[in-house]
Scaffold this motif. Structure first.
Motif, PDB file in Angstrom:
ATOM      1  N   ILE A   3      -3.498  -9.518  12.075  1.00 20.43           N
ATOM      2  CA  ILE A   3      -2.518  -9.279  11.016  1.00 20.43           C
ATOM      3  C   ILE A   3      -1.233  -8.721  11.617  1.00 20.43           C
ATOM      4  N   THR A   4      -0.113  -9.279  11.231  1.00 16.10           N
ATOM      5  CA  THR A   4       1.186  -8.729  11.601  1.00 16.10           C
ATOM      6  C   THR A   4       1.723  -7.967  10.401  1.00 16.10           C
ATOM      7  N   ILE A   5       1.991  -6.672  10.583  1.00 19.20           N
ATOM      8  CA  ILE A   5       2.472  -5.813   9.498  1.00 19.20           C
ATOM      9  C   ILE A   5       3.957  -5.543   9.706  1.00 19.20           C
ATOM     10  N   ILE A   6       4.722  -5.711   8.631  1.00 23.05           N
ATOM     11  CA  ILE A   6       6.175  -5.558   8.707  1.00 23.05           C
ATOM     12  C   ILE A   6       6.623  -4.252   8.056  1.00 23.05           C
ATOM     13  N   ALA A   7       7.457  -3.506   8.772  1.00 27.44           N
ATOM     14  CA  ALA A   7       8.145  -2.342   8.207  1.00 27.44           C
ATOM     15  C   ALA A   7       9.618  -2.465   8.557  1.00 27.44           C
ATOM     16  N   GLY A   8      10.484  -2.206   7.593  1.00 33.00           N
ATOM     17  CA  GLY A   8      11.895  -2.351   7.883  1.00 33.00           C
ATOM     18  C   GLY A   8      12.746  -1.192   7.429  1.00 33.00           C
ATOM     19  N   ALA A   9      12.361  -0.569   6.317  1.00 30.25           N
ATOM     20  CA  ALA A   9      13.192   0.474   5.718  1.00 30.25           C
ATOM     21  C   ALA A   9      12.303   1.620   5.250  1.00 30.25           C
ATOM     22  N   ARG A  10      12.941   2.734   4.986  1.00 25.73           N
ATOM     23  CA  ARG A  10      12.240   3.980   4.663  1.00 25.73           C
ATOM     24  C   ARG A  10      11.059   3.818   3.694  1.00 25.73           C
ATOM     25  N   PRO A  11      11.224   3.126   2.548  1.00 27.87           N
ATOM     26  CA  PRO A  11      10.083   3.027   1.621  1.00 27.87           C
ATOM     27  C   PRO A  11       8.890   2.292   2.215  1.00 27.87           C
ATOM     28  N   ASN A  12       9.144   1.370   3.162  1.00 27.09           N
ATOM     29  CA  ASN A  12       8.043   0.608   3.747  1.00 27.09           C
ATOM     30  C   ASN A  12       7.049   1.486   4.484  1.00 27.09           C
ATOM     31  N   PHE A  13       7.556   2.534   5.118  1.00 31.20           N
ATOM     32  CA  PHE A  13       6.710   3.321   5.991  1.00 31.20           C
ATOM     33  C   PHE A  13       5.616   4.057   5.217  1.00 31.20           C
ATOM     34  N   VAL A  95       0.669 -12.549   7.884  1.00 35.36           N
ATOM     35  CA  VAL A  95       1.787 -11.603   7.895  1.00 35.36           C
ATOM     36  C   VAL A  95       1.719 -10.803   6.600  1.00 35.36           C
ATOM     37  N   LEU A  96       1.650  -9.488   6.737  1.00 37.29           N
ATOM     38  CA  LEU A  96       1.561  -8.608   5.575  1.00 37.29           C
ATOM     39  C   LEU A  96       2.896  -7.895   5.401  1.00 37.29           C
ATOM     40  N   VAL A  97       3.513  -8.104   4.238  1.00 30.60           N
ATOM     41  CA  VAL A  97       4.794  -7.478   3.927  1.00 30.60           C
ATOM     42  C   VAL A  97       4.606  -6.548   2.734  1.00 30.60           C
ATOM     43  N   VAL A  98       5.470  -5.545   2.648  1.00 32.82           N
ATOM     44  CA  VAL A  98       5.368  -4.578   1.555  1.00 32.82           C
ATOM     45  C   VAL A  98       6.730  -4.419   0.889  1.00 32.82           C
ATOM     46  N   GLY A  99       6.694  -4.117  -0.404  1.00 29.47           N
ATOM     47  CA  GLY A  99       7.922  -3.755  -1.110  1.00 29.47           C
ATOM     48  C   GLY A  99       8.878  -4.903  -1.325  1.00 29.47           C
ATOM     49  N   ASP A 100      10.185  -4.588  -1.263  1.00 33.51           N
ATOM     50  CA  ASP A 100      11.187  -5.552  -1.712  1.00 33.51           C
ATOM     51  C   ASP A 100      12.489  -5.475  -0.926  1.00 33.51           C
ATOM     52  N   VAL A 101      12.417  -5.008   0.326  1.00 41.01           N
ATOM     53  CA  VAL A 101      13.642  -4.915   1.124  1.00 41.01           C
ATOM     54  C   VAL A 101      13.936  -6.252   1.790  1.00 41.01           C
ATOM     55  N   THR A 102      15.084  -6.348   2.442  1.00 36.98           N
ATOM     56  CA  THR A 102      15.494  -7.586   3.099  1.00 36.98           C
ATOM     57  C   THR A 102      14.444  -8.073   4.093  1.00 36.98           C
ATOM     58  N   SER A 103      13.846  -7.148   4.838  1.00 33.91           N
ATOM     59  CA  SER A 103      12.828  -7.506   5.832  1.00 33.91           C
ATOM     60  C   SER A 103      11.632  -8.205   5.190  1.00 33.91           C
ATOM     61  N   THR A 104      11.267  -7.770   3.996  1.00 31.92           N
ATOM     62  CA  THR A 104      10.127  -8.353   3.273  1.00 31.92           C
ATOM     63  C   THR A 104      10.358  -9.842   3.039  1.00 31.92           C
ATOM     64  N   MET A 105      11.510 -10.173   2.486  1.00 29.46           N
ATOM     65  CA  MET A 105      11.843 -11.569   2.198  1.00 29.46           C
ATOM     66  C   MET A 105      11.999 -12.380   3.480  1.00 29.46           C
ATOM     67  N   ALA A 106      12.772 -11.861   4.427  1.00 29.13           N
ATOM     68  CA  ALA A 106      13.090 -12.615   5.639  1.00 29.13           C
ATOM     69  C   ALA A 106      11.835 -12.949   6.442  1.00 29.13           C
ATOM     70  N   CYS A 107      10.956 -11.977   6.600  1.00 26.51           N
ATOM     71  CA  CYS A 107       9.746 -12.200   7.392  1.00 26.51           C
ATOM     72  C   CYS A 107       8.757 -13.116   6.675  1.00 26.51           C
ATOM     73  N   MET A 176       1.746   3.629  -2.176  1.00 27.68           N
ATOM     74  CA  MET A 176       2.632   4.803  -2.096  1.00 27.68           C
ATOM     75  C   MET A 176       1.876   6.063  -2.511  1.00 27.68           C
ATOM     76  N   ILE A 177       1.008   5.916  -3.495  1.00 33.44           N
ATOM     77  CA  ILE A 177       0.248   7.064  -3.988  1.00 33.44           C
ATOM     78  C   ILE A 177      -0.878   7.408  -3.030  1.00 33.44           C
ATOM     79  N   ASP A 178      -1.411   6.431  -2.321  1.00 30.62           N
ATOM     80  CA  ASP A 178      -2.372   6.732  -1.254  1.00 30.62           C
ATOM     81  C   ASP A 178      -1.763   7.740  -0.284  1.00 30.62           C
ATOM     82  N   THR A 179      -0.534   7.444   0.142  1.00 26.90           N
ATOM     83  CA  THR A 179       0.150   8.311   1.105  1.00 26.90           C
ATOM     84  C   THR A 179       0.443   9.678   0.506  1.00 26.90           C
ATOM     85  N   LEU A 180       0.876   9.681  -0.741  1.00 22.37           N
ATOM     86  CA  LEU A 180       1.197  10.944  -1.407  1.00 22.37           C
ATOM     87  C   LEU A 180      -0.026  11.853  -1.478  1.00 22.37           C
TER      88      LEU A 180
END
Length: 368
Positions: A3-13, A95-107, A176-180
């Motif tokens: 699995i390739t996991i994508i992170a690009g912006a603060r909310p992704n992490f 490829v696993l993407v999260v959320g809705d940032v530019t990186s999510t769409m592009a990847c 997000m709530i898992d992390t919280l």
């Protein structure tokens, strides 16, 4: 299963952290599932990215594509070019993407053009406002996704309405709530908490970064004037986003109870939120966290892609008209705010459900 996991912006992490931990757990139990973590570099300010890897116990990325800066189009193109090379050099099953940032769409686009399956975590959320770049990212990503992991029944229905087959939709809850919930006991008091004389339930947290609120000086001034005038002199703590600071710093906005602070790490920011009287924000993710922590939240937006925070939680959507701030804060100060509840499956187990689902799909269909 690679699995390739994508992170690009603060909310992704915050969203990838529990997924990585869930993969590590099944791997330790003998599963052959493995992952490669890619940071696109979309957010390149250390305060906005690197600290999250440290605080949330995420391994350093296997690769940083360093695609920060530029216009929406420039950044999208840079990420696609760099990520294509990454996938060709390091083949993946998913490829696993999260959320809705530019990186999510592009990847997602790159993966599908290379005939690699895509899983979208936080699929199906909609603001129905195509003026928001994030909405375009959501729509494009979900139009080509293979596996849709959702946070609510509302998101499930959005996907059904768009023609997504029921067997591709998996209602798993909110990572997000898992992390919280995992980190709640680790929240850390910011150094300025005592210095500024802050007391529990006796200050307001403010965040603003959306163009509708901060790009026009007159509008930003009006919003700030209303917030300050109706705060009953409670301290207003404003961790200022770099985007907002560029405009804010040229304006003559000041008050004895307004405290501008640098962006905070995850643990310090959520300590601040958990102990606040209320939060005023235009963020989506913060409305989820305040809902779970039971903190009143006032959202300065005309729409939300997270309606469950309003329908179930502690959030009130008041729009971008500054004149709505006074009656809303009056409601807060007369202790007339709704108590709120916690949406279904926001229980800290979403990431485990995601990983279990992927293992089940693979065992049944051998799709990876």
């Amino acid at each position: 299963m690679k699995i390739t996991i994508i992170a690009g912006a603060r909310p992704n992490f915050m969203k990838i952290a529990p997924i990585i931990h869930a993969i590590q757990k099944v791997k330790n139990n003998g599963s052959k599932m493995s992952y490669r973590l890619i940071h696109t570099g979309q957010h390149y300010d250390k305060r906005m990215s690197d600290t999250f890897f440290e605080e949330l116990n995420i391994p350093q990325p296997d690769s940083n594509l360093e695609c920060g800066g530029g216009t929406q189009a420039e950044q999208t193109a840079a990420i696609m070019i760099a990520f294509e090379k990454e996938l060709l050099d390091n083949p993946s099953d998913l490829v696993l993407v999260v959320g809705d940032v530019t990186s999510t769409m592009a990847c997602s686009i790159v993966a599908k053009k290379l005939q690699i399956k895509v899983a979208h975590v936080e699929a199906g959320i909609r603001s129905n406002d195509r003026a928001m770049p994030e909405e375009i990212n959501r729509l494009v990503t979900d139009s080509i996704t293979d596996y849709y992991f959702t946070t609510s029944e509302i998101a499930n229905q959005n996907l059904r309405n768009e023609g997504v087959a029921e067997e591709k939709i998996f209602f798993v809850g909110n990572v997000m709530i898992d992390t919280l919930l995992k980190n709640q006991e680790r929240f850390a008091k910011p150094s300025f908490f005592v210095e500024k004389g802050l007391q529990k339930n006796n200050y307001i947290v403010l965040t603003m970064h959306r163009p509708a609120n901060v790009d026009q000086a007159d509008n930003l001034i009006s919003l700030m004037d209303e917030i300050i005038a109706n705060s009953q002199s409670l301290p207003i703590i404003f961790p200022i986003h770099p985007r907002t600071a560029k405009i804010f710093n040229d304006l003559d906005i000041a008050a004895p109870n307004l405290h501008i602070v640098e962006p905070l790490g995850y643990l310090e920011f959520n300590y601040l939120v958990q102990n606040a009287k209320a939060v005023i924000t235009d963020s989506g993710g913060i409305t989820e966290e305040t809902t779970v922590m039971g903190v009143p939240c006032i959202t300065l937006r005309d729409n939300t892609e997270r309606p469950e925070t309003v329908n179930v939680g502690t959030n009130e959507l008041i729009g971008t008209n500054p004149k709505m701030i006074e009656p809303t804060l009056e409601k807060l100060f007369r202790n007339d705010w709704k108590k709120g509840g916690i949406p279904e499956k926001w229980d800290g187990k979403a990431a485990s459900r995601i990983v279990a689902t992927l293992l089940n799909i693979n065992s049944k269909n051998r799709e990876f």
